[in-house]
Design an enzyme around this catalytic site. Structure first.
Site, PDB file in Angstrom:
ATOM      1  N   GLY A 183       3.232   3.331  -7.269  1.00 13.08           N
ATOM      2  CA  GLY A 183       3.624   2.762  -5.792  1.00 13.08           C
ATOM      3  C   GLY A 183       5.043   2.918  -5.489  1.00 13.08           C
ATOM      4  N   GLY A 189      11.601   1.956   0.356  1.00  9.07           N
ATOM      5  CA  GLY A 189      11.381   1.007   0.876  1.00  9.07           C
ATOM      6  C   GLY A 189      10.446  -0.200   0.123  1.00  9.07           C
ATOM      7  N   ILE A 219       9.165  -2.209  -3.490  1.00 10.30           N
ATOM      8  CA  ILE A 219       9.975  -2.700  -4.702  1.00 10.30           C
ATOM      9  C   ILE A 219       9.938  -1.770  -5.933  1.00 10.30           C
ATOM     10  CG2 ILE A 219       9.911  -5.152  -4.251  1.00 10.30           C
ATOM     11  CD1 ILE A 219       7.423  -5.492  -5.825  1.00 10.30           C
ATOM     12  N   GLY A 220       8.710  -1.172  -6.034  1.00 12.83           N
ATOM     13  CA  GLY A 220       8.579  -0.049  -7.174  1.00 12.83           C
ATOM     14  C   GLY A 220       9.791   1.206  -6.773  1.00 12.83           C
ATOM     15  N   ASP A 235      -3.600   9.157  -6.173  1.00 14.25           N
ATOM     16  CA  ASP A 235      -4.285   8.355  -5.294  1.00 14.25           C
ATOM     17  C   ASP A 235      -5.172   6.969  -5.858  1.00 14.25           C
ATOM     18  OD1 ASP A 235      -5.651   6.747  -3.126  1.00 14.25           O
ATOM     19  OD2 ASP A 235      -6.522   8.780  -2.206  1.00 14.25           O
ATOM     20  N   LEU A 236      -4.785   5.998  -6.157  1.00 12.26           N
ATOM     21  CA  LEU A 236      -5.581   5.068  -6.703  1.00 12.26           C
ATOM     22  C   LEU A 236      -6.985   4.644  -6.353  1.00 12.26           C
ATOM     23  CD1 LEU A 236      -2.393   2.994  -7.939  1.00 12.26           C
ATOM     24  CD2 LEU A 236      -4.008   4.324  -9.419  1.00 12.26           C
ATOM     25  N   TYR A 273     -16.492 -10.522   4.643  1.00 11.59           N
ATOM     26  CA  TYR A 273     -15.201 -10.244   4.245  1.00 11.59           C
ATOM     27  C   TYR A 273     -14.115 -10.832   4.800  1.00 11.59           C
ATOM     28  CZ  TYR A 273     -11.391  -6.716   3.082  1.00 11.59           C
ATOM     29  OH  TYR A 273     -10.025  -6.387   2.739  1.00 11.59           O
TER      30      TYR A 273
END
Length: 320
Positions: free
Chosen positions: A30, A34, A36-37, A84-85, A184
């Site tokens: 990730g 911009g 945090i990773g 792509d997770l 949902y």
């Protein structure tokens, strides 16, 4: 007493932990400009890691971040990993690439996430937030850990970025897809995925702690990043994060933090040696805060139940 203040910046954390960061081999998911990773890898790069793997689904974003890093620290060894997770096929492909590295990773920081998205399914038929935030990381990390352990390495640490949002929802074991979207709620779905990150950390510590694997979940603080792209104006106002005029609500209870302060929490979870006695714990404010987690979120029985479900969803058993 915690070594770092709750509002510590990434720069000061890296300075204190420089001996742990030096020569380490770390992969962070990730990592986009911009995020945090992304901020975490910029800070880590300044402390001479042996290898810094930038993992994300957008190759152009990875290249942009790599250029930013090389402007400050041109000699740091970086490697870009497209993953792509939300796609188990992509996860398997990326894991094969990582397992081919001559280096053995020491640190995995699972920072990638989707937040409050509209209902949709991954390519594998899973609710997007659960499938990306948990299942994608579960599969990728376990595949990589298999290779790390096969090589006989020890002392590997996994930092899973969770959220205060885990308190919104436990794991819906009998209905993790919200009746295929019929009932949902995007915040409950996000909360479920963040609880899953905590359970995964508990399970890794339980299953692999005797093999030298450490795992922690963490709350990085409330930060305005690209993660909020799915939020509507109504979301902002209903949460009271913004005033009607559009400005951020600076009430101290919202605990807004900067990119650097958020990245600091990832780096502490990944490198602080004093955490080792609390394997599987939940971190907040740069310290172990298990007492601040929801009652269900660190339960080992439910963590094991999620592990079994996750193995079924990826059709693979791990660490038996």
């Amino acid at each position: 007493m915690a070594q770092f203040e709750a509002d510590a910046y990434g720069e000061e954390v890296c300075k204190v932990l420089s001996s742990q960061i030096k020569d380490s081999k770390v992969l962070v998911t990730g990592v986009t400009p911009g995020s945090i990773g992304g901020e975490a890898v910029i800070q880590i790069s300044c402390r001479a890691p042996a290898l810094l793997v930038l993992a994300g689904r957008n190759s152009q974003a990875l290249q942009e971040l790599d250029r930013t890093i090389k402007l400050e620290t041109p000699n740091v060894q970086t490697r870009l990993l497209v993953i792509d997770l939300s796609s188990q096929e992509s996860v398997h492909k990326a894991a094969v690439e990582v397992k081919s590295y001559p280096e053995t990773l020491d640190i995995l920081i699972n920072s990638a996430r989707v937040m409050a998205s509209l209902f949709s399914l991954t390519k594998d038929g899973l609710e997007l937030q659960f499938g990306t935030n948990h299942i994608g990381h579960f599969l990728f990390t376990n595949l990589v850990l298999e290779e790390i352990l096969r090589r006989g390495a020890s002392g590997t640490r996994v930092a899973n970025v969770s959220s205060l949002g885990h308190k919104r929802e436990p794991i819906r074991f009998d209905d993790y897809k919200f009746e295929e979207g019929k009932v949902y709620d995007k915040w409950q779905a996000y909360g479920q995925s963040k609880t899953a990150n905590m359970f995964y950390s508990v399970s890794l510590a339980e299953r692999l702690g005797d093999k030298g694997v450490e795992a922690f979940s963490l709350y990085p603080g409330r930060i305005v990043t690209r993660l909020v792209k799915y939020l509507t104006n109504e979301d902002w106002l209903n949460s009271r994060w913004r005033h009607p005029d559009g400005t951020l609500n600076n009430d101290p209870k919202f605990n807004w933090t900067t990119q650097s302060q958020g990245a600091a929490k990832l780096i502490v979870a990944a490198y602080e040696p004093k955490m080792s006695d609390n394997n599987g714990s939940y971190l907040a404010c740069n310290a172990v805060r298990n007492d601040e987690a929801a009652d269900y979120a660190l339960d080992p029985q439910n963590a094991e139940k999620l592990w079994i479900l996750s193995e079924d969803l990826v059709d693979q058993k791990f660490f038996k």
